[in-house]
Design a protein around this motif. Structure first.
Motif, mmCIF file in Angstrom:
data_model
loop_
_atom_site.group_PDB
_atom_site.id
_atom_site.type_symbol
_atom_site.label_atom_id
_atom_site.label_comp_id
_atom_site.label_asym_id
_atom_site.label_seq_id
_atom_site.Cartn_x
_atom_site.Cartn_y
_atom_site.Cartn_z
ATOM 1 N N ILE A 17 0.843 -1.205 0.000
ATOM 2 C CA ILE A 17 0.000 0.000 0.000
ATOM 3 C C ILE A 17 0.877 1.254 0.000
ATOM 4 N N GLY A 18 1.942 1.240 0.786
ATOM 5 C CA GLY A 18 2.835 2.400 0.826
ATOM 6 C C GLY A 18 3.444 2.705 -0.531
ATOM 7 N N ILE A 30 9.582 4.641 1.544
ATOM 8 C CA ILE A 30 10.688 4.019 2.279
ATOM 9 C C ILE A 30 10.106 2.873 3.088
ATOM 10 N N ASP A 31 10.689 1.693 2.974
ATOM 11 C CA ASP A 31 10.232 0.551 3.762
ATOM 12 C C ASP A 31 10.944 0.572 5.113
ATOM 13 N N GLY A 32 10.189 0.772 6.170
ATOM 14 C CA GLY A 32 10.753 0.844 7.508
ATOM 15 C C GLY A 32 11.470 -0.428 7.926
ATOM 16 N N ASP A 60 13.410 5.833 16.269
ATOM 17 C CA ASP A 60 14.145 7.090 16.089
ATOM 18 C C ASP A 60 14.664 7.206 14.659
ATOM 19 N N GLN A 61 15.159 6.092 14.116
ATOM 20 C CA GLN A 61 15.665 6.089 12.736
ATOM 21 C C GLN A 61 14.528 6.311 11.745
ATOM 22 N N VAL A 62 13.387 5.691 11.984
ATOM 23 C CA VAL A 62 12.221 5.887 11.116
ATOM 24 C C VAL A 62 11.846 7.364 11.094
ATOM 25 N N ILE A 74 6.602 8.830 2.353
ATOM 26 C CA ILE A 74 5.760 7.821 2.981
ATOM 27 C C ILE A 74 6.674 6.709 3.456
ATOM 28 N N ILE A 75 6.493 6.303 4.701
ATOM 29 C CA ILE A 75 7.301 5.206 5.231
ATOM 30 C C ILE A 75 6.378 4.149 5.811
#
Length: 166
Positions: A17-18, A30-32, A60-62, A74-75
């Motif tokens: 979906i992202g 971006i895929d978390g 935090d990185q996300v 969008i992540i």
């Protein structure tokens, strides 16, 4: 709004979906999962649920990645608890819209069982649902049912967002 997190339990379709939503919005996806430290991936692959402490550096990185992105971003990130979403917002340094992909555990378990090459085993789905705190009315968020085809889900998200948020 130009910062979005597609959230929900594992197997709900965040990556699919992202990516489709980013394509429709002209955004970066971006895929978390790609931001997890190797120790988290190994722990989940072994069937052990992550703790809040395990997730903290990842969240935090996300948020930092989302905040530093150029243009609309969008992540995909589970963001299961309110404290996780608050942490992402703080690290992003700006408001973030959370798009909660909501669905039935049986449907999601079937999807997880059918996918290949993912580190998250179906055995951890119960822990995901136990941890899930759907966004509340005081958060910048919307919820969408994952039952329909992915293209319909994306159209439903865009309709709920409206032109001001895209």
């Amino acid at each position: 709004m130009d910062r979005y997190v597609v959230m929900g339990v594992s197997g709900c379709g965040k990556s699919v979906i992202g990516a489709l939503l980013a394509e429709r919005m002209g955004a970066t996806y971006i895929d978390g999962d790609d931001l997890h430290p190797a120790s988290n991936v190994a722990k989940m692959a072994a069937g052990t649920a992550l703790t809040d402490e395990d997730r903290a550096p990842w969240l935090d990185q996300v948020g930092a990645t989302l905040g530093a992105a150029q243009g609309v971003a969008i992540i995909g990130c589970s963001a299961l608890k309110r404290i996780y979403r608050d942490r992402i917002r703080a690290a992003a340094g700006q408001d973030v819209m959370f798009l909660h992909l909501s669905g039935d555990k049986t449907l999601i378990a079937g999807r997880m069982g059918a996918r290949t090459g993912h580190f998250m085993p179906t055995s951890l789905l119960d822990s995901q649902f136990e941890a899930l705190e759907p966004p509340t009315s005081d958060e910048t968020a919307l919820s969408v049912d994952i039952g329909p085809d992915p293209a319909v889900i994306v159209s439903n998200i865009l309709a709920q967002l409206g032109p001001k948020d895209r």
